[in-house]
Design a protein around this motif. Structure first.
Motif, short mmCIF file in Angstrom:
data_model
loop_
_atom_site.label_atom_id
_atom_site.label_comp_id
_atom_site.label_asym_id
_atom_site.label_seq_id
_atom_site.Cartn_x
_atom_site.Cartn_y
_atom_site.Cartn_z
N ALA A 19 89.01 -41.85 57.35
CA ALA A 19 89.18 -40.46 56.91
C ALA A 19 88.61 -40.29 55.50
CB ALA A 19 90.65 -40.10 56.92
N ASP A 20 88.24 -39.07 55.19
CA ASP A 20 87.63 -38.76 53.89
C ASP A 20 88.59 -39.10 52.74
OD1 ASP A 20 85.21 -36.84 52.82
OD2 ASP A 20 86.98 -36.85 51.53
N LYS A 21 88.07 -39.87 51.81
CA LYS A 21 88.87 -40.33 50.67
C LYS A 21 89.13 -39.18 49.69
CE LYS A 21 86.93 -43.49 47.75
NZ LYS A 21 87.12 -43.13 46.32
N SER A 22 88.08 -38.43 49.35
CA SER A 22 88.24 -37.34 48.37
C SER A 22 89.24 -36.30 48.85
CB SER A 22 86.90 -36.63 48.15
OG SER A 22 86.03 -37.44 47.43
N ILE A 23 89.17 -35.97 50.16
CA ILE A 23 90.07 -34.93 50.69
C ILE A 23 91.48 -35.50 50.82
CG2 ILE A 23 90.51 -33.39 52.66
CD1 ILE A 23 87.48 -33.21 53.04
N SER A 24 91.59 -36.78 51.21
CA SER A 24 92.93 -37.37 51.33
C SER A 24 93.67 -37.33 49.99
CB SER A 24 92.83 -38.82 51.84
OG SER A 24 92.36 -38.83 53.17
N HIS A 25 92.99 -37.73 48.92
CA HIS A 25 93.63 -37.65 47.58
C HIS A 25 94.15 -36.25 47.31
CE1 HIS A 25 92.43 -41.44 45.71
NE2 HIS A 25 91.16 -41.24 45.97
N ARG A 26 93.24 -35.29 47.50
CA ARG A 26 93.58 -33.91 47.14
C ARG A 26 94.69 -33.36 48.03
NH1 ARG A 26 88.54 -35.01 45.47
NH2 ARG A 26 87.59 -33.80 43.77
N SER A 27 94.70 -33.76 49.30
CA SER A 27 95.73 -33.23 50.21
C SER A 27 97.12 -33.59 49.69
CB SER A 27 95.49 -33.74 51.64
OG SER A 27 95.74 -35.12 51.74
N VAL A 28 97.30 -34.82 49.21
CA VAL A 28 98.62 -35.23 48.70
C VAL A 28 98.95 -34.47 47.42
CG1 VAL A 28 99.97 -37.15 47.75
CG2 VAL A 28 98.37 -37.56 49.60
N ILE A 53 99.39 -41.64 46.70
CA ILE A 53 100.73 -41.49 47.30
C ILE A 53 101.77 -42.17 46.39
CG2 ILE A 53 102.20 -42.32 49.20
CD1 ILE A 53 100.14 -41.60 51.16
N ASP A 54 101.49 -43.40 45.96
CA ASP A 54 102.47 -44.13 45.13
C ASP A 54 102.77 -43.38 43.85
OD1 ASP A 54 102.44 -46.08 47.03
OD2 ASP A 54 101.15 -47.46 45.90
N CYS A 55 101.73 -42.81 43.22
CA CYS A 55 101.96 -42.08 41.95
C CYS A 55 102.84 -40.86 42.19
CB CYS A 55 100.62 -41.64 41.35
SG CYS A 55 99.65 -42.98 40.70
N PHE A 56 102.60 -40.13 43.27
CA PHE A 56 103.39 -38.90 43.50
C PHE A 56 104.82 -39.23 43.92
CE2 PHE A 56 99.52 -36.85 42.66
CZ PHE A 56 99.90 -35.62 42.15
N MET A 99 93.17 -41.16 38.84
CA MET A 99 93.46 -41.08 37.40
C MET A 99 92.99 -39.75 36.80
SD MET A 99 92.82 -43.78 34.34
CE MET A 99 94.22 -44.80 34.79
N ARG A 100 91.81 -39.32 37.16
CA ARG A 100 91.26 -38.13 36.48
C ARG A 100 91.94 -36.85 36.98
NH1 ARG A 100 85.57 -40.85 36.65
NH2 ARG A 100 85.55 -41.91 34.65
N LEU A 101 92.19 -36.73 38.27
CA LEU A 101 92.84 -35.51 38.76
C LEU A 101 94.31 -35.48 38.35
CD1 LEU A 101 90.16 -35.36 40.31
CD2 LEU A 101 91.41 -34.51 42.28
N LEU A 102 94.96 -36.64 38.47
CA LEU A 102 96.39 -36.71 38.11
C LEU A 102 96.59 -36.40 36.63
CD1 LEU A 102 99.25 -37.39 39.00
CD2 LEU A 102 98.72 -39.82 38.68
#
Ligand code: S3P
Length: 431
Positions: A19-28, A53-56, A99-102
């Protein structure tokens, strides 16, 4: 782990892409900021989105992995006000996107936190996000004012920012827009060279076009929508098979449900321009991101130039496009790609090492390469260093498939960062 890769007589079959990595990050991230539960299907099994996921979870968000066939996750969104102060470091692992989005979210929400990363991430510049976030009122401590660990807090009010992007980076664009989501007044990011637009699409942020400029706005007024959808498969993973199929003389590979967001598919355009035979079958899809099935066949490739304005749309695919260039008629050039020196490793240096071990005819420049290709090129077998970079490891694997004898890819387990089943898929394709 050292992975042996044998020359392949043929490459045939259908690959189950990650599955798309960029979209998976953003979905969470966006589901966490939405007030209410989101159900996300086909969530990535790769290591990087699991760092997110772990950070959130550490920020107090309940995230359930259902472990069903579709890798569904459920995120109980807490809204903009609901993130809790973490009691531990937020470990972003190898993931620059995390790191950058968070950092943008943490600075915007005003939740004090310390963000850490592995050795590779701790050596990547964070100055590009530190400067605008500090202008917005965040207080950021960083090793040598540039590198992780980052300690982020904000005491004063969040200031809106009008930010012409100094580099065409989707991570930087997203970081500023995400901080802006917490401001009373609008933050505006001005983009001249388009980079991947998943953030503005999935958040449905207001956009105005002004000549070649795109102005994207965010503020407290922007409603954060529920993030219930299926994540498309990762175009960046598909690109390895598109190149493998095109350069191998006996190949036909089918790739299903590939994300076809036009800000991601620059490599497809480049390969088609080179003469790659790729059938595109768009799928009916009511989600925000377009999807298609792709079939690639053995092709006769011609040289191509990749220049600065195309680079953001194929930033992650440049290593594998360089491999395609080795097997094309004529001299190809990549320029304006200096940004590759700031990825999980210095990808231009890593590629230069790989190409010289393989006996390729090329010149390395500060911002790219000149590659003198030849359809009859047979790479010398070698032990190719991955430099712990997933995309370098997978590029080396495709190169090795074309070699005269068995090669090795060193530290090959790093493919799990974006594509955990890569080595199994390669084995099934070459059987
Ligand atoms: C990403 C953006 C790109 C890309 C990275 C993922 C994202 O980085 O290389 O793999 O998800 O926003 P830059 O925006 O820094 O170029």
């Amino acid at each position: 782990m050292i992975q042996d890769v044998s020359p392949a007589k043929g490459l045939q079959g259908s690959v189950k892409l990650p599955a798309d990595k960029s979209i998976s990050h953003r979905s969470v991230m966006f589901a966490a900021l939405h007030e209410g539960t989101s159900t996300i299907g086909n969530f990535s099994e790769a290591a990087d989105p699991h760092s997110t996921i772990d950070c959130f979870r550490k920020l107090g968000v309940t995230i359930r992995e259902l472990h069903d066939d579709d890798h569904t996750i459920e995120v109980e969104g807490v809204g903009r006000d609901g993130l809790q102060t973490p009691t531990e470091d937020l470990d972003c692992g190898n993931s620059g996107t995390t790191m950058r989005l968070l950092s943008g979210i943490i600075a915007g929400a005003g939740v004090p936190a310390r963000l850490t990363g592995d050795e590779s991430l701790s050596s990547r510049t964070m100055k590009r996000i530190i400067d605008p976030l500090m202008e917005m009122g965040a207080d950021i401590g960083a090793r040598e004012n540039d590198f992780a660990p980052l300690t982020i807090r904000r005491q004063g009010p969040l200031k809106p920012l009008h930010f012409p992007l100094p580099i065409p980076s989707a991570q930087l664009k997203s970081c500023v827009l995400l901080a802006g989501l917490f401001g009373d007044e609008e933050t505006k990011v001005i983009e001249t060279l388009p980079s991947r637009d998943h953030t503005e699409r999935l958040l449905q942020l207001p956009i105005t076009e002004n000549g070649n400029k795109k102005v994207i706005s965010s503020s407290l007024d922007a409603n954060i929508p529920e993030q219930s959808y299926r994540v498309p498969n990762d175009f960046s993973a598909a690109a390895f098979w598109l190149v493998a199929g095109a350069i191998h003389p006996h190949a036909e590979i089918t790739l299903k449900n590939v994300g076809m967001n036009p800000t991601r598919t620059g490599a497809l355009d480049m390969l088609q321009k080179m003469g790659a035979e790729i059938d595109i079958h768009p799928k009916e899809n009511d989600e925000l991101e377009p999807v298609a099935d792709l079939i690639v066949r053995s092709s006769e490739l011609q040289a191509i130039d990749i220049t600065e304005e195309i680079v953001p749309n194929c930033i992650d695919e440049i290593p594998i496009l360089a491999i395609a260039m080795l097997f094309a008629h004529g001299t190809s050039r990549i320029s304006g790609a200096e940004e590759l020196r700031h990825k999980e490793t210095d990808r231009l240096a890593a590629l230069a090492d790989m190409l010289s071990k393989a006996g390729a005819d090329f010149t390395e420049y500060d911002d790219g390469f000149e590659i003198r290709g030849n359809p009859g090129f047979r790479p010398k077998p070698a032990a190719f260093e991955s430099y712990h970079d997933h995309r370098i490891a997978m590029s080396a694997a495709v190169l090795s498939v074309m070699a005269r004898d068995v090669s090795q890819v060193v530290d090959a387990e790093c493919t799990a960062i974006s594509y955990p089943s890569f080595w199994d898929d390669l084995a099934s394709m070459t059987n």
